[in-house]
Scaffold this active site. Sequence first.
Site, short mmCIF file in Angstrom:
data_model
loop_
_atom_site.label_atom_id
_atom_site.label_comp_id
_atom_site.label_asym_id
_atom_site.label_seq_id
_atom_site.Cartn_x
_atom_site.Cartn_y
_atom_site.Cartn_z
N CYS A 172 0.83 -1.20 0.00
CA CYS A 172 0.00 0.00 0.00
C CYS A 172 0.86 1.25 0.00
CB CYS A 172 -0.97 0.01 1.17
SG CYS A 172 -2.27 1.24 1.02
N CYS A 352 -4.55 2.43 -5.94
CA CYS A 352 -4.17 3.09 -4.70
C CYS A 352 -5.29 4.05 -4.29
CB CYS A 352 -2.87 3.87 -4.87
SG CYS A 352 -1.43 2.84 -5.20
#
Length: 409
Positions: A172, A352
């Site tokens: 992430c 994202c």
Amino acid sequence: MAATPSPSDAPLSGRHRVAVVGGGSAGISVAARLRRAGVTDITLIEPSDTHWYQPLWTLVGGGQAPLRSTRRPEGSVIPDGVRWIRRRALAVDPETRTLTLSGGAELTYEYLVMAPGIQLDWGGVPGLAEAVGHDRVSSNYAPEYAPRTWELIKDMRSGTAVFTHPATPLKCGGAPQKIAYLAADHWRRRKVLDDIRIILVIPDPALFKVPAWSQVLEKVAERYGIEVRLRCEMTAVDGAARELTVTDHADGTKETIGYDLLHAVPPQSAPDWIKAGPLADPASPQGFVAADRHTLRHPSHAEVFTLGDVANLPTSKTGAAVRKQAPVVAGNLLDIMNGRTPSHRYDGYTSCPLVTARDRMLLAEFDYDLNPTPTFPLLDPFKERRTMWAFKRYGLPPIYWHGMLTGRL
């Protein structure tokens, strides 16, 4: 869904048709897809009894979600008919197709799926392991610390807050800066933002690898008055003194910064046993598993596939990437099981979700070539939206638990 048999009585003898290392999102998703396709004799190796939905930890740290909502018992997500061995993988020998497990156990396999995830190297920054969880240092990258992040944010009224990003690949990749924006928005709402200096330390030459989204994030940082240090990295922490060292990789200079809040993201790598093993990619300094970027098959061992954070692929390590990789791995495994050439291809898609405020988000979706690949093409992907934030907070978790982990999505 219940695991059968229970991990305590799962047999190790004999050759297992498919061995899956890792019971996170990648391993469970592939196992579920194979079971739906009728594959039997699937063995999953996972030592943990808890399954975490990690994408929500940023919102836990931002005071927007409870930690309890991000976890479930591991046994509840393992597909019916998949054998769960609750041990830790310690080594792999692809020549003999053997896995060595904790407790001195071994098992052999016909096909292997490598999905053990990524390792947080807290010791990679001097002083960080000792400071995190204490000395006003926290990190959303571990469940035991994410709630503490929110405690530090909501109690802060003045001083210096530093948010860091390691120079290694990480899971992430937007999370290190998302929490900075959530904190800044909270302080703005509390009318104390002008009394807080915010520093965001980024090792890359831009805030985001795709220029169009980077330009939007530059405006977000400017809106909050955040000092962005590009091409810089935290290289030491002194918790007792509440100071960190920031090294500028452009010229090698070092700066000592005092902090009142530090959100630190540790360097990350493949698990140690993979780094030292025969499946690691020699081109990866962090020891990630080698894989063809499209078929996700190991270049030297045709019976081995890999996906998720441990795969050495030139794309961001996200749950959204796993969602696209899992059908490719499962499909290509089915191909070779049936004597066919792998026909499924992964284009590098990743996503994202960039939270920029308490109720705003950008959804950055792109492929290997950094081309935007929006799921919602009629919406401008470069605009912060309340609907995107709601999608992340309330839409994605049930999709994850009931769609992705069951092999339906």
